[in-house]
Design an enzyme around this catalytic site. Structure first.
Site, PDB file in Angstrom:
ATOM      1  NE  ARG A 182       9.054  -1.180  -2.232  1.00 17.50           N
ATOM      2  CZ  ARG A 182       9.833  -1.910  -1.443  1.00 17.50           C
ATOM      3  NH1 ARG A 182       9.875  -1.643  -0.150  1.00 17.50           N
ATOM      4  NH2 ARG A 182      10.562  -2.888  -1.935  1.00 17.50           N
TER       5      ARG A 182
ATOM      6  CB  SER B  39       7.083  -4.855   5.063  1.00 17.14           C
ATOM      7  OG  SER B  39       7.601  -4.019   6.071  1.00 17.14           O
TER       8      SER B  39
ATOM      9  CB  VAL C 173       7.479 -13.876   3.509  1.00 20.76           C
ATOM     10  CG1 VAL C 173       6.605 -12.686   3.879  1.00 20.76           C
ATOM     11  CG2 VAL C 173       8.216 -13.630   2.201  1.00 20.76           C
TER      12      VAL C 173
ATOM     13  CG  ASN D  17       1.712  -8.075  -2.565  1.00 21.52           C
ATOM     14  OD1 ASN D  17       1.501  -7.902  -3.761  1.00 21.52           O
ATOM     15  ND2 ASN D  17       2.521  -7.259  -1.880  1.00 21.52           N
TER      16      ASN D  17
ATOM     17  CE1 TYR E 177       8.566 -11.531  -9.713  1.00 19.99           C
ATOM     18  CE2 TYR E 177       7.772 -11.733 -11.964  1.00 19.99           C
ATOM     19  CZ  TYR E 177       7.630 -11.224 -10.685  1.00 19.99           C
ATOM     20  OH  TYR E 177       6.555 -10.421 -10.376  1.00 19.99           O
TER      21      TYR E 177
ATOM     22  CB  ALA F  47      10.776 -20.997 -11.717  1.00 16.29           C
TER      23      ALA F  47
ATOM     24  CB  ILE G 238       1.714  -3.088 -11.644  1.00 17.43           C
ATOM     25  CG1 ILE G 238       0.883  -4.314 -12.062  1.00 17.43           C
ATOM     26  CG2 ILE G 238       0.909  -2.142 -10.761  1.00 17.43           C
ATOM     27  CD1 ILE G 238      -0.323  -4.049 -12.918  1.00 17.43           C
TER      28      ILE G 238
HETATM   29  P1  NAP Z   1       7.480  -3.656  -4.572  1.00 12.48           P
HETATM   30  O1  NAP Z   1       6.955  -2.286  -4.791  1.00 12.48           O
HETATM   31  O2  NAP Z   1       8.915  -3.943  -4.795  1.00 12.48           O
HETATM   32  O3  NAP Z   1       7.059  -4.117  -3.085  1.00 12.48           O
HETATM   33  C1  NAP Z   1       7.442  -5.378  -2.614  1.00 12.48           C
HETATM   34  C2  NAP Z   1       6.868  -5.577  -1.229  1.00 12.48           C
HETATM   35  O4  NAP Z   1       7.272  -6.890  -0.769  1.00 12.48           O
HETATM   36  C3  NAP Z   1       7.392  -4.585  -0.235  1.00 12.48           C
HETATM   37  O5  NAP Z   1       6.356  -4.270   0.676  1.00 12.48           O
HETATM   38  C4  NAP Z   1       8.499  -5.327   0.492  1.00 12.48           C
HETATM   39  O6  NAP Z   1       8.631  -4.888   1.805  1.00 12.48           O
HETATM   40  C5  NAP Z   1       7.906  -6.744   0.505  1.00 12.48           C
HETATM   41  N1  NAP Z   1       8.895  -7.794   0.643  1.00 12.48           N
HETATM   42  C6  NAP Z   1       9.868  -8.138  -0.243  1.00 12.48           C
HETATM   43  N2  NAP Z   1      10.580  -9.173   0.224  1.00 12.48           N
HETATM   44  C7  NAP Z   1      10.049  -9.499   1.424  1.00 12.48           C
HETATM   45  C8  NAP Z   1      10.343 -10.484   2.400  1.00 12.48           C
HETATM   46  N3  NAP Z   1      11.340 -11.374   2.221  1.00 12.48           N
HETATM   47  N4  NAP Z   1       9.588 -10.528   3.526  1.00 12.48           N
HETATM   48  C9  NAP Z   1       8.590  -9.644   3.725  1.00 12.48           C
HETATM   49  N5  NAP Z   1       8.254  -8.697   2.832  1.00 12.48           N
HETATM   50  C10 NAP Z   1       8.980  -8.624   1.703  1.00 12.48           C
HETATM   51  O7  NAP Z   1       6.685  -4.711  -5.490  1.00 12.48           O
HETATM   52  P2  NAP Z   1       5.260  -4.645  -6.200  1.00 12.48           P
HETATM   53  O8  NAP Z   1       5.480  -4.238  -7.598  1.00 12.48           O
HETATM   54  O9  NAP Z   1       4.271  -3.947  -5.343  1.00 12.48           O
HETATM   55  O10 NAP Z   1       4.946  -6.210  -6.257  1.00 12.48           O
HETATM   56  C11 NAP Z   1       4.078  -6.860  -5.310  1.00 12.48           C
HETATM   57  C12 NAP Z   1       3.827  -8.275  -5.815  1.00 12.48           C
HETATM   58  O11 NAP Z   1       3.255  -8.226  -7.118  1.00 12.48           O
HETATM   59  C13 NAP Z   1       5.104  -9.117  -5.943  1.00 12.48           C
HETATM   60  O12 NAP Z   1       4.840 -10.456  -5.575  1.00 12.48           O
HETATM   61  C14 NAP Z   1       5.403  -9.044  -7.433  1.00 12.48           C
HETATM   62  O13 NAP Z   1       6.144 -10.150  -7.880  1.00 12.48           O
HETATM   63  C15 NAP Z   1       3.996  -9.015  -8.012  1.00 12.48           C
HETATM   64  N6  NAP Z   1       3.942  -8.461  -9.358  1.00 12.48           N
HETATM   65  C16 NAP Z   1       4.336  -7.175  -9.610  1.00 12.48           C
HETATM   66  C17 NAP Z   1       4.283  -6.688 -10.922  1.00 12.48           C
HETATM   67  C18 NAP Z   1       4.687  -5.292 -11.280  1.00 12.48           C
HETATM   68  O14 NAP Z   1       4.708  -4.983 -12.488  1.00 12.48           O
HETATM   69  N7  NAP Z   1       4.988  -4.421 -10.342  1.00 12.48           N
HETATM   70  C19 NAP Z   1       3.817  -7.524 -11.943  1.00 12.48           C
HETATM   71  C20 NAP Z   1       3.445  -8.823 -11.652  1.00 12.48           C
HETATM   72  C21 NAP Z   1       3.492  -9.282 -10.351  1.00 12.48           C
HETATM   73  P3  NAP Z   1       9.988  -4.275   2.451  1.00 12.48           P
HETATM   74  O15 NAP Z   1      10.984  -4.058   1.344  1.00 12.48           O
HETATM   75  O16 NAP Z   1       9.523  -3.015   3.100  1.00 12.48           O
HETATM   76  O17 NAP Z   1      10.406  -5.323   3.423  1.00 12.48           O
END
Ligand code: NAP
Length: 246
Positions: free
Chosen positions: A15, A36, A63, A89, A154, A156, A187
């Site tokens: 997602r 995932s 991961v 990611n 986060y 760090a 985002i």
């Molecule tokens: P999200 O909607 O919560 O999605 C997180 C994804 O990571 C999901 O596909 C989840 O898969 C997977 N995941 C989580 N823990 C995992 C693990 N231990 N092993 C394998 N897969 C795992 O998050 P997002 O907003 O798209 O964020 C994606 C990346 O962008 C992250 O690294 C986040 O820190 C970074 N980011 C996001 C924002 C923001 O504002 N959204 C801003 C800066 C950076 P399942 O739950 O299906 O396993």
């Protein structure tokens, strides 16, 4: 089709940002291993990629589990025969002020966000080195650049990812492998869904472009970094944040 027949691995592809990246890379011609924690959660991404006429495979692995990731890389290689692009990611948050932060909160975030990238990059880089080509993209965050109260774990992890990116870029540059970090701002995904409308308004006052980013804003930058046009860019941490950090 700037990525025609390239083979990509995208972690956290079920997602949000990871799903948008997987779909972008596929639309540009790549076949994608979609990672995932469960095959069910990532199946919709796999189906959407197949509908674009590309190959896609669900890969269920945590991961944070190094041994399981090594095995997953072997399995992926058997399916795709090579890897050209790795996008680290997958990420989680466990936000709380330091006084209340437990060691479990710290470890959960560092083990997924930072150690997860180490677990994938090490075995995949062996393949890229043999091929003498490849792109590694780590999804960091503007929080890794400026910090944030309540997000010490986060921040760090994401700052660590930037140091990791620059070191990998230096280590593998002689093999024509580039490594860059993308630092999203705020985002609109499940990760930020829980923020109150009041907090979102406050955040928007700090974003010159005055909107939350979309997953595709980040995916477009990742696609560019994977393209031939970005072959001379390495070791960078690129903010995609509507101008929030400049
Ligand atoms: P999200 O909607 O919560 O999605 C997180 C994804 O990571 C999901 O596909 C989840 O898969 C997977 N995941 C989580 N823990 C995992 C693990 N231990 N092993 C394998 N897969 C795992 O998050 P997002 O907003 O798209 O964020 C994606 C990346 O962008 C992250 O690294 C986040 O820190 C970074 N980011 C996001 C924002 C923001 O504002 N959204 C801003 C800066 C950076 P399942 O739950 O299906 O396993």
């Amino acid at each position: 089709m700037i990525l025609a027949n390239k083979k990509a691995i995208v972690t956290g592809a079920s997602r949000g940002i990871g799903q948008a990246i997987a779909l972008r890379l596929a639309a540009a011609g790549a076949d994608v291993a979609c990672v995932s924690r469960s095959a069910e959660s990532v199946q919709s991404t796999v189906d959407a990629i197949k509908a674009l006429g590309r190959e896609a495979w669900p890969v269920a692995v945590d991961v944070a589990d190094g041994k399981a990731v090594e095995k997953a890389v072997e399995d992926i290689l058997a399916l795709m025969t090579r890897v050209d692009i790795l996008v680290n990611n997958a990420g989680v948050t466990r936000d709380t002020l330091l006084a209340r932060m437990t060691e479990a909160d710290w470890d959960a975030v560092l083990d997924t966000n930072l150690k997860g990238a180490f677990h994938w990059t090490k075995p995949v880089s062996r393949l890229l080195i043999k091929q003498r080509s490849g792109r590694i993209i780590n999804i960091s965050s503007v929080i890794g650049l400026i910090g944030n109260a309540g997000q010490a774990n986060y921040a760090a992890s994401k700052a660590g990812l930037i140091g990791f990116t620059k070191s990998i870029a230096r280590e593998f540059a002689s093999r024509s492998i580039t490594c860059n970090a993308v630092c999203p701002g705020f985002i609109d995904t499940d990760m930020t869904k829980g923020l109150s409308d009041d907090l979102k308004k406050v955040i928007l006052t700090k974003v010159p472009l005055a909107r939350l980013g979309t997953p595709d804003d980040i995916a477009a930058t990742v696609e560019f970094l994977c393209s031939p046009a970005a072959s001379y860019i390495t070791g960078q941490a690129i903010a995609v944040d509507g101008g929030m950090v400049m």
